[in-house]
Design a protein around this motif. Structure first.
Motif, PDB file in Angstrom:
ATOM      1  N   THR A 137       0.834  -1.210   0.000  1.00 38.82           N
ATOM      2  CA  THR A 137       0.000   0.000   0.000  1.00 38.82           C
ATOM      3  C   THR A 137       0.866   1.256   0.000  1.00 38.82           C
ATOM      4  O   THR A 137       0.587   2.224  -0.731  1.00 38.82           O
ATOM      5  CB  THR A 137      -0.927   0.002   1.219  1.00 38.82           C
ATOM      6  OG1 THR A 137      -1.779  -1.148   1.170  1.00 38.82           O
ATOM      7  CG2 THR A 137      -1.785   1.256   1.266  1.00 38.82           C
TER       8      THR A 137
ATOM      9  N   GLN B  41       2.929   1.795  -9.517  1.00 33.55           N
ATOM     10  CA  GLN B  41       1.713   1.096  -9.936  1.00 33.55           C
ATOM     11  C   GLN B  41       1.929  -0.399 -10.106  1.00 33.55           C
ATOM     12  O   GLN B  41       0.974  -1.169 -10.086  1.00 33.55           O
ATOM     13  CB  GLN B  41       1.189   1.674 -11.261  1.00 33.55           C
ATOM     14  CG  GLN B  41       0.812   3.139 -11.214  1.00 33.55           C
ATOM     15  CD  GLN B  41       1.996   4.054 -11.534  1.00 33.55           C
ATOM     16  OE1 GLN B  41       3.067   3.588 -11.923  1.00 33.55           O
ATOM     17  NE2 GLN B  41       1.795   5.352 -11.347  1.00 33.55           N
ATOM     18  N   ARG B  42       3.178  -0.819 -10.286  1.00 34.72           N
ATOM     19  CA  ARG B  42       3.503  -2.238 -10.488  1.00 34.72           C
ATOM     20  C   ARG B  42       4.494  -2.669  -9.416  1.00 34.72           C
ATOM     21  O   ARG B  42       5.597  -2.129  -9.332  1.00 34.72           O
ATOM     22  CB  ARG B  42       4.102  -2.459 -11.886  1.00 34.72           C
ATOM     23  CG  ARG B  42       3.160  -2.083 -13.021  1.00 34.72           C
ATOM     24  CD  ARG B  42       3.846  -2.124 -14.372  1.00 34.72           C
ATOM     25  NE  ARG B  42       4.327  -3.459 -14.690  1.00 34.72           N
ATOM     26  CZ  ARG B  42       3.561  -4.418 -15.210  1.00 34.72           C
ATOM     27  NH1 ARG B  42       2.291  -4.185 -15.465  1.00 34.72           N
ATOM     28  NH2 ARG B  42       4.063  -5.607 -15.481  1.00 34.72           N
TER      29      ARG B  42
ATOM     30  N   THR C  74      -1.983 -12.627  -3.832  1.00 36.53           N
ATOM     31  CA  THR C  74      -3.368 -12.923  -4.227  1.00 36.53           C
ATOM     32  C   THR C  74      -4.323 -11.833  -3.772  1.00 36.53           C
ATOM     33  O   THR C  74      -5.452 -11.760  -4.265  1.00 36.53           O
ATOM     34  CB  THR C  74      -3.842 -14.270  -3.645  1.00 36.53           C
ATOM     35  OG1 THR C  74      -3.982 -14.164  -2.215  1.00 36.53           O
ATOM     36  CG2 THR C  74      -2.877 -15.390  -3.985  1.00 36.53           C
TER      37      THR C  74
ATOM     38  N   ALA D  97      -3.445  -8.262  -3.268  1.00 34.16           N
ATOM     39  CA  ALA D  97      -3.128  -6.876  -3.631  1.00 34.16           C
ATOM     40  C   ALA D  97      -3.158  -6.685  -5.140  1.00 34.16           C
ATOM     41  O   ALA D  97      -2.416  -7.348  -5.872  1.00 34.16           O
ATOM     42  CB  ALA D  97      -1.762  -6.483  -3.079  1.00 34.16           C
ATOM     43  N   SER D  98      -3.972  -5.756  -5.610  1.00 36.70           N
ATOM     44  CA  SER D  98      -4.105  -5.521  -7.053  1.00 36.70           C
ATOM     45  C   SER D  98      -2.843  -4.922  -7.658  1.00 36.70           C
ATOM     46  O   SER D  98      -2.595  -5.083  -8.866  1.00 36.70           O
ATOM     47  CB  SER D  98      -5.298  -4.606  -7.327  1.00 36.70           C
ATOM     48  OG  SER D  98      -5.138  -3.358  -6.669  1.00 36.70           O
ATOM     49  N   ALA D  99      -2.025  -4.224  -6.862  1.00 34.16           N
ATOM     50  CA  ALA D  99      -0.805  -3.604  -7.393  1.00 34.16           C
ATOM     51  C   ALA D  99       0.266  -4.632  -7.718  1.00 34.16           C
ATOM     52  O   ALA D  99       1.199  -4.348  -8.480  1.00 34.16           O
ATOM     53  CB  ALA D  99      -0.251  -2.583  -6.402  1.00 34.16           C
TER      54      ALA D  99
ATOM     55  N   THR E 287       2.152  -7.517  -9.491  1.00 30.81           N
ATOM     56  CA  THR E 287       2.156  -8.092 -10.834  1.00 30.81           C
ATOM     57  C   THR E 287       2.868  -9.433 -10.892  1.00 30.81           C
ATOM     58  O   THR E 287       2.624 -10.225 -11.800  1.00 30.81           O
ATOM     59  CB  THR E 287       2.830  -7.134 -11.835  1.00 30.81           C
ATOM     60  OG1 THR E 287       4.178  -6.878 -11.380  1.00 30.81           O
ATOM     61  CG2 THR E 287       2.069  -5.826 -11.923  1.00 30.81           C
TER      62      THR E 287
ATOM     63  N   LYS F 149      -1.214 -13.530 -12.345  1.00 31.50           N
ATOM     64  CA  LYS F 149       0.054 -12.927 -11.964  1.00 31.50           C
ATOM     65  C   LYS F 149       1.150 -13.988 -12.043  1.00 31.50           C
ATOM     66  O   LYS F 149       0.947 -15.140 -11.664  1.00 31.50           O
ATOM     67  CB  LYS F 149      -0.044 -12.360 -10.549  1.00 31.50           C
ATOM     68  CG  LYS F 149      -1.093 -11.275 -10.409  1.00 31.50           C
ATOM     69  CD  LYS F 149      -1.293 -10.881  -8.958  1.00 31.50           C
ATOM     70  CE  LYS F 149      -2.404  -9.842  -8.821  1.00 31.50           C
ATOM     71  NZ  LYS F 149      -2.654  -9.471  -7.412  1.00 31.50           N
TER      72      LYS F 149
END
Length: 214
Positions: free
Chosen positions: A101, A109-110, A128, A130-132, A134, A155
């Motif tokens: 975060t 962003q990645r 699994t 966290a959307s950030a 990759t 991912k």
């Protein structure tokens, strides 16, 4: 369970700068999380490194400081996080989520996650959630806590394990590979132990190349 733990970031306390690295503490409602930052000139890509059950900043075979020296030159910020409560999986997981975060909040962003042993399972689990995130790199990973590895796809997952690991058999990473979706890769290093010291250069090359590609 990790989802029952409530942690909120309340600020960031900067610390000393040593050899191009900045020490800081992520202030939270459950106490400060220490981090060593090796910042790239541009923001966008970062890797968050977490260690095994004993905690610490360095990872196996001093991999994390080495990444911190080299990867920012190639545009990837390296953040080395130490747990507030080592070996307490749920607490270490929320620390890692807070680190993600924080990195996302300052413009990355990645985010890649790198974890060793106990930290491999922490990284897989956090990946699994966290959307950030990759990609996840799990080194000599344990199985406990990584049961969700099937949820990591799409991912990318890189698993590295020593073939002579007497603490956690390489069969642990093989089991994770078998359960994971694509894209995934496993590298078993013959004659190499849990700390990966016998193949430090090879591990660095594998990890750094993966970070740049993913």
């Amino acid at each position: 369970m990790a989802e029952e733990i409530n942690l909120r970031i309340t600020g960031v306390e900067p610390g000393d700068e040593i050899a191009g690295a900045r020490k800081l503490a992520i202030s939270t409602t459950r106490g400060p999380i220490p981090v060593v930052m090796h910042s790239a000139a541009e923001r966008g890509r970062a890797a968050l490194c977490v260690s095994g059950a004993l905690g610490g900043f360095d990872g196996p075979a001093m991999l994390y400081p080495r990444l911190g020296l080299e990867m920012p030159k190639l545009g990837v910020t390296i953040a080395r996080l130490n747990y507030r409560h080592p070996n307490e999986f749920s607490e270490c997981l929320v620390d890692t989520m807070a680190g993600i975060t924080f990195l996302a909040g300052i413009g990355h962003q990645r985010v890649a996650l790198i974890g060793h042993s106990f930290g491999g399972a922490v990284a897989i689990n956090a990946g699994t959630l966290a959307s950030a995130v990759t990609t996840v790199i799990a080194l000599s990973s344990q199985l406990a806590g990584a049961h969700v590895v099937g949820d990591l796809s799409p991912k990318a997952l890189l698993l590295i394990h020593g073939g002579a690991d007497t603490i956690l058999s390489h069969e642990s990473s093989q089991a994770l590979y078998d359960r994971a979706g694509e894209p995934r890769k496993i590298v078993v290093l013959p004659g190499v132990g849990h700390g990966l010291a016998e193949a430090a250069d090879r591990v660095f090359d594998l990890v750094s190349k993966w970070l740049l590609e993913r």
